[in-house]
Design an enzyme around this catalytic site. Structure first.
Site, mmCIF file in Angstrom:
data_model
loop_
_atom_site.group_PDB
_atom_site.id
_atom_site.type_symbol
_atom_site.label_atom_id
_atom_site.label_comp_id
_atom_site.label_asym_id
_atom_site.label_seq_id
_atom_site.Cartn_x
_atom_site.Cartn_y
_atom_site.Cartn_z
ATOM 1 N N TYR A 172 -19.963 -30.492 22.554
ATOM 2 C CA TYR A 172 -19.340 -30.861 21.389
ATOM 3 C C TYR A 172 -18.285 -31.822 22.143
ATOM 4 O O TYR A 172 -17.278 -32.029 20.951
ATOM 5 C CB TYR A 172 -18.534 -29.725 22.349
ATOM 6 N N LYS A 176 -16.492 -34.954 19.245
ATOM 7 C CA LYS A 176 -15.650 -34.806 18.390
ATOM 8 C C LYS A 176 -15.588 -36.656 18.753
ATOM 9 O O LYS A 176 -14.519 -36.457 18.658
ATOM 10 C CB LYS A 176 -15.027 -33.486 19.747
HETATM 11 P P1 NAI Z 1 -13.873 -21.179 12.994
HETATM 12 O O1 NAI Z 1 -14.861 -20.565 13.939
HETATM 13 O O2 NAI Z 1 -12.734 -20.363 12.564
HETATM 14 O O3 NAI Z 1 -14.060 -22.468 12.225
HETATM 15 C C1 NAI Z 1 -14.474 -23.333 12.212
HETATM 16 C C2 NAI Z 1 -15.271 -22.664 10.110
HETATM 17 O O4 NAI Z 1 -16.618 -23.508 10.178
HETATM 18 C C3 NAI Z 1 -15.983 -20.527 10.743
HETATM 19 O O5 NAI Z 1 -15.248 -20.857 9.028
HETATM 20 C C4 NAI Z 1 -17.121 -21.587 10.218
HETATM 21 O O6 NAI Z 1 -17.888 -20.566 9.263
HETATM 22 C C5 NAI Z 1 -17.694 -23.039 9.503
HETATM 23 N N1 NAI Z 1 -18.795 -24.050 9.832
HETATM 24 C C6 NAI Z 1 -19.701 -23.806 10.315
HETATM 25 N N2 NAI Z 1 -20.826 -24.529 11.179
HETATM 26 C C7 NAI Z 1 -20.413 -25.063 9.351
HETATM 27 C C8 NAI Z 1 -21.797 -25.478 7.837
HETATM 28 N N3 NAI Z 1 -22.535 -25.911 9.178
HETATM 29 N N4 NAI Z 1 -21.130 -25.612 7.230
HETATM 30 C C9 NAI Z 1 -20.042 -25.944 6.732
HETATM 31 N N5 NAI Z 1 -18.960 -25.006 8.002
HETATM 32 C C10 NAI Z 1 -19.016 -24.597 8.767
HETATM 33 O O7 NAI Z 1 -12.581 -21.848 14.358
HETATM 34 P P2 NAI Z 1 -11.996 -23.131 13.926
HETATM 35 O O8 NAI Z 1 -10.856 -23.135 15.998
HETATM 36 O O9 NAI Z 1 -10.735 -23.077 12.793
HETATM 37 O O10 NAI Z 1 -11.972 -24.876 14.233
HETATM 38 C C11 NAI Z 1 -11.921 -25.207 13.161
HETATM 39 C C12 NAI Z 1 -11.835 -26.773 13.920
HETATM 40 O O11 NAI Z 1 -11.470 -27.284 14.246
HETATM 41 C C13 NAI Z 1 -13.342 -27.070 14.568
HETATM 42 O O12 NAI Z 1 -14.229 -28.283 14.097
HETATM 43 C C14 NAI Z 1 -13.026 -26.703 15.969
HETATM 44 O O13 NAI Z 1 -14.154 -27.617 16.814
HETATM 45 C C15 NAI Z 1 -11.962 -27.604 16.080
HETATM 46 N N6 NAI Z 1 -10.766 -27.277 17.148
HETATM 47 C C16 NAI Z 1 -11.161 -26.120 17.158
HETATM 48 C C17 NAI Z 1 -9.758 -25.772 18.014
HETATM 49 C C18 NAI Z 1 -8.702 -24.639 17.975
HETATM 50 O O14 NAI Z 1 -8.075 -24.615 19.339
HETATM 51 N N7 NAI Z 1 -8.952 -23.570 17.595
HETATM 52 C C19 NAI Z 1 -9.552 -27.153 19.340
HETATM 53 C C20 NAI Z 1 -10.045 -28.208 18.586
HETATM 54 C C21 NAI Z 1 -10.961 -28.309 17.667
#
Ligand code: NAI
Length: 307
Positions: A172, A176
């Protein structure tokens, strides 16, 4: 008073917008007048079971329904960002519906955490594929459209895990930090086409982080508070090449900087280098460089002491 930040006439794609941060970005963009493609195939945090919401309303459809109920315009897309044909279809449907694409928020993400020694090639590849390769694919698909428009706003979702490292997240964090490199080069290549590129390092209570957060943190770590900062990064007056750290209403900017450094004689020994180390790492005057070549120029313009 600051003018209202509006997106009337703008078209945005938000990947992974069926929940968490992407949903918050999509809803806020739509509330401010943007027409939004809500992309999400659904599935689990590790990326398995995507597209399995057979019959039932999928994650992307639900967010589209929320946006429409609030008076906004949105369409759902259930393709994976890892599938070139699905990405092409997503871009095509945005173009057919609205004729332009102004904003791409690369937000889709999955986790396959494992300590480094135990991490399998599959766990590494799957995470690189969604975050890094997926962002690359989506960006390449909208790039010629943005170039032709002379306008584009790209946002890449990085992470403190990439910027600073995190136990169990070698895959990851590599993905990133790769996104930061991608953003920095697209900032340079996009400039003459009116395309600006930025990165977001969020902290939010979502299903991805729910098991990790201390009690009570979720109330402050709202995805909506992160979206507030993300919105500016895709607005008309957006900066470019910024890495915005955002969480709990706190906003900061992370930067890759280089210390001024020192010049040693060309015939300096490894022992000379070891002795000079404290002066090499000294942070006073550290600054970001404009582009790769600036580093070589700095080296060549630093006077060389004689051995
Ligand atoms: P989340 O799991 O709620 O959202 C990620 C979304 O991406 C999900 O709805 C999932 O279905 C979708 N997804 C997964 N594979 C996919 C694909 N192949 N094509 C299209 N959509 C796909 O988690 P969150 O926290 O909202 O994450 C959003 C972004 O923020 C991610 O890139 C995560 O790595 C990043 N992030 C989040 C942090 C946090 O504190 N929540 C911290 C640092 C980064």
């Amino acid at each position: 008073m600051t003018q209202a930040l509006r997106f009337d006439g703008r078209v945005a794609i938000v990947t992974g917008a069926g929940g968490g941060l992407g949903r918050a970005h999509a809803r806020l963009l739509a509330a401010r007048g943007a027409r939004v493609v809500v992309n999400d195939p659904g599935g689990a945090v590790d990326g398995t079971n995507a597209g399995s919401a057979s019959g039932a309303m999928g994650a992307a459809d639900k967010v589209v329904a929320e946006i429409r109920a609030a008076g906004g315009e949105a369409i759902a897309d259930t393709g994976s960002v890892t599938d070139p044909e699905a990405v092409a279809r997503m871009v095509e449907s945005a173009m057919q519906a609205w004729g332009r694409i102004d904003i791409l928020i690369n937000n889709a993400g999955i986790l396959r955490d494992k300590s480094f020694g135990k991490m399998t090639p599959d766990q590494f590849d799957a995470v690189i594929d969604v975050h890094l390769r997926g962002s690359w694919l989506c960006t390449q698909a909208v790039w010629p459209i943005m170039q032709a428009q002379g306008y584009g706003r790209l946002l890449f979702t990085t992470s403190s895990s990439g910027l600073y490292g995190n136990f169990g997240q070698a895959n990851y964090s590599a993905a990133k930090m790769g996104l930061v490199g991608l953003m920095q080069t697209l900032h340079i290549e996009g400039a003459k086409h009116g395309i600006r590129a930025n990165a977001l390092a969020p902290a939010a209570a979502t299903r991805m982080t729910e098991a990790l957060l201390p009690e009570g943190a979720a109330e402050r770590l709202t995805p909506e508070s992160v979206a507030t900062g993300a919105l500016f990064l895709v607005s008309e007056d957006a900066p470019s090449k910024a890495i915005l750290a955002a969480g709990a209403g706190v906003f900061a900017v992370a930067r890759v900087v280089e210390t001024p450094g020192i010049a040693l004689p060309l015939d300096a020994t490894p022992e000379d280098f070891a002795e000079a180390w404290p002066r090499i790492v000294a942070q006073a005057g550290a600054e970001p460089l404009e582009a790769a070549w600036a580093q070589t120029q700095k080296f060549l313009s630093t006077p060389q002491p004689k051995g």
